[in-house]
Design a protein around this motif. Structure first.
Motif, PDB file in Angstrom:
ATOM      1  N   ILE A 117      33.458 -44.490 100.871  1.00  0.00           N
ATOM      2  CA  ILE A 117      32.429 -44.150 101.867  1.00  0.00           C
ATOM      3  C   ILE A 117      31.586 -45.378 102.187  1.00  0.00           C
ATOM      4  O   ILE A 117      31.280 -45.649 103.355  1.00  0.00           O
ATOM      5  CB  ILE A 117      31.560 -42.980 101.370  1.00  0.00           C
ATOM      6  N   PHE A 118      31.232 -46.147 101.164  1.00  0.00           N
ATOM      7  CA  PHE A 118      30.465 -47.372 101.414  1.00  0.00           C
ATOM      8  C   PHE A 118      31.277 -48.370 102.233  1.00  0.00           C
ATOM      9  O   PHE A 118      30.757 -49.004 103.145  1.00  0.00           O
ATOM     10  CB  PHE A 118      30.021 -48.006 100.107  1.00  0.00           C
ATOM     11  N   LEU A 119      32.543 -48.516 101.911  1.00  0.00           N
ATOM     12  CA  LEU A 119      33.403 -49.428 102.670  1.00  0.00           C
ATOM     13  C   LEU A 119      33.522 -48.968 104.112  1.00  0.00           C
ATOM     14  O   LEU A 119      33.404 -49.778 105.042  1.00  0.00           O
ATOM     15  CB  LEU A 119      34.789 -49.510 102.007  1.00  0.00           C
ATOM     16  N   LEU A 120      33.734 -47.687 104.315  1.00  0.00           N
ATOM     17  CA  LEU A 120      33.830 -47.138 105.663  1.00  0.00           C
ATOM     18  C   LEU A 120      32.519 -47.346 106.427  1.00  0.00           C
ATOM     19  O   LEU A 120      32.535 -47.733 107.598  1.00  0.00           O
ATOM     20  CB  LEU A 120      34.182 -45.649 105.596  1.00  0.00           C
ATOM     21  N   ALA A 121      31.386 -47.123 105.781  1.00  0.00           N
ATOM     22  CA  ALA A 121      30.089 -47.321 106.435  1.00  0.00           C
ATOM     23  C   ALA A 121      29.894 -48.783 106.825  1.00  0.00           C
ATOM     24  O   ALA A 121      29.348 -49.081 107.892  1.00  0.00           O
ATOM     25  CB  ALA A 121      28.965 -46.861 105.516  1.00  0.00           C
ATOM     26  N   THR A 122      30.337 -49.683 105.981  1.00  0.00           N
ATOM     27  CA  THR A 122      30.223 -51.114 106.285  1.00  0.00           C
ATOM     28  C   THR A 122      31.085 -51.480 107.485  1.00  0.00           C
ATOM     29  O   THR A 122      30.643 -52.200 108.385  1.00  0.00           O
ATOM     30  CB  THR A 122      30.633 -51.959 105.055  1.00  0.00           C
TER      31      THR A 122
END
Length: 181
Positions: A117-122
């Motif tokens: 989720i953090f990677l996708l948000a970035t």
């Protein structure tokens, strides 16, 4: 034979002996609450177990602790009942059972999911290049946007709060208490 039934039977046996002796009645909140009961059902034992803080004072003062044949060990017994009650009253029960059977897998899957989720948000925020660049000024939010962090951890916090409230309500209802009183 069911281990939980054996645990509750052992709890009823030990609490019956403690209730007859009453040597430890001044040690903690467990003993005055125990003295109000003549029989010890599973809900009573769950309640008593959640009053115990495992300080061990009753164990060291008990004349019936091992090596005595009665083998009274209230802190160990109530600790085991408390752990079982945490599983029993956990909400949602399906996730508790899944974690109990496959704890390592669930923990790894959850960690990878949060990282994803953090990677996708970035990547969605247009800061994908920030993953490979050096950040001499230590600007963490160029890698993971503040909104993504606050949103994700805010949602997790709300879920944890809901799970704690639901578990408490399950325990309270099983103990025979009424919220209206």
């Amino acid at each position: 034979s069911d281990p939980n039934l054996q645990l509750m039977a052992e709890g009823a046996r030990q609490m019956g002996i403690c209730n007859s002796c009453r040597y430890c009645e001044g040690y903690c909140a467990v003993f005055p609450a125990m003295e109000r009961r003549l029989a010890f059902h599973a809900t009573d034992l769950n309640y008593l177990a959640n009053l115990c803080h495992n300080c061990g004072e009753c164990y060291y003062a008990c004349q019936y602790s091992p090596p005595h044949e009665f083998a009274i060990n209230v802190p160990q017994l109530l600790g085991a009942i408390r752990a079982q009650s945490y599983k029993q009253y956990t909400w949602p029960a399906s996730l508790a059972k899944l974690f109990d059977r496959n704890g390592l897998f669930v923990a790894v899957a959850l960690s990878l999911g949060i990282a994803g989720i953090f990677l996708l948000a970035t990547l969605v925020s247009g800061n994908g290049a920030a993953l490979t660049e050096a950040h001499p000024n230590g600007d963490f939010y160029t890698v993971i946007p503040h909104g993504a962090m606050a949103g994700l951890f805010g949602a997790v916090s709300l879920f944890v709060l809901a799970a704690l409230i639901a578990g408490f309500m399950n325990f309270w209802r099983d103990a025979g208490e009424n919220l209206a009183e």
